[in-house]
Design an enzyme around this catalytic site. Structure first.
Site: not given
Length: 309
Positions: A155, A172, A188, A208, A231, A247, A254, A283-284
């Protein structure tokens, strides 16, 4: 080569609406043995339960031209899923206006209007009607099953997806039309319309990639080879080869990114890094700033045994 052809069967309502077209034979270039179409006429029939007709169709198109009807669109989607053409190489302008909303059922495509009457007719005769979805696009596997791929939940892959041999789409994972993989990949997460993922890349669970439909823009994102999108991460810019996105980190065009290099640290908008390879986006953990660092080592890559199919 822009000429293409197809022979198959179309499902058509009483008012002439084409619900779908399945192409048993198709290809690029000149159509071989056009007289072979005659054999398809023997499959024409009337389905009184769904109140549709199944008719033989023979289509010839120029893939550089805009689609001229629903069967034309279906041929283009088949060409992508059969891997005759790669995403972004075919004109799909205006396809939403060419396709009808369809109830995709266990009996085949049916008109959305009157679906409850169809349910009654089926129940009356002792059967059960299952509606898998209501959409303009069907599941790819109901029309095309490419060789060398694994799809855990059919699907979640639309007709028109391009899945290279060696690709695994987990439960997923999602792949839209005019998008997909060019080599062995793990999916995934979500691959939106117009997105291309290079060989050896992993789109992690819940990750995404912004497509042209969801993002609302025209920028088409490309994920390079041997990349890892962690993830629940997200990306709205292209990645060159050998990139990793931490992750949970979402990088849009931007997003302000602190770029670490030989000359020190420079803060730029992420769109300025689009397409560059060999970067780790993270990200720190102390300051919260988004950073891009040169990769010092390659990640271990995909599970070779898993993708051997």
């Amino acid at each position: 080569m822009t000429a293409a052809w197809g022979r198959g069967l179309a499902t058509i309502t009483d008012d002439g609406t084409v619900l779908d077209t399945w192409f048993r034979e198709l290809g690029l270039g000149d159509e071989p043995q056009p007289e072979a179409f005659e054999a398809y006429t023997t499959a024409q029939r009337r389905d009184d339960t769904r109140r549709v007709s199944v008719r033989a169709v023979q289509v010839r198109i120029d893939t550089d031209d805009a689609p001229a009807g629903a069967s034309d669109v279906y041929l283009r989607l088949h060409l992508l899923s059969h891997r005759h053409l790669q995403p972004r190489t075919i004109n799909l302008d205006g396809i939403f206006g060419q396709l009808a909303n369809v109830a995709w059922t266990n009996l085949g495509p049916a008109p959305v209007e009157g679906i409850e009457e169809l349910r009654w007719r089926v129940r009356h005769d002792g059967g059960v009607l299952t509606v898998h979805g209501v959409d303009k696009f069907p599941r790819m596997t109901d029309y095309v099953v490419p060789s060398g791929v694994r799809i855990a939940d059919a699907d979640r892959v639309r007709l028109g997806a391009h899945l290279a041999s060696g690709t695994t789409v987990m439960h997923e994972g999602f792949v839209n039309f005019n998008a997909g993989t060019l080599g062995t990949s793990m999916v995934e997460g979500r691959i939106g319309q117009g997105i291309i993922v290079g060989d050896g890349s992993d789109i992690g669970g819940g990750a995404s990639i912004i497509g042209t439909l969801s993002g609302g823009g025209t920028e088409q994102v490309t994920i390079g080879e041997r990349c890892l999108l962690g993830a629940e991460a997200g990306i709205g810019i292209s990645l060159g080869d050998e990139c990793v996105v931490e992750a949970g980190l979402y990088v849009t065009a931007g997003t302000l990114v602190a770029v670490h290099g030989p000359q020190g640290v420079e803060v730029v908008k992420a769109r300025q890094l689009s397409g560059k390879g060999g970067l780790l986006y993270r990200r720190n953990s102390q300051t919260g700033a988004v950073e891009a660092l040169p990769r010092s080592a390659k990640w271990d890559g995909l599970n070779a045994e898993l993708h051997a199919n």
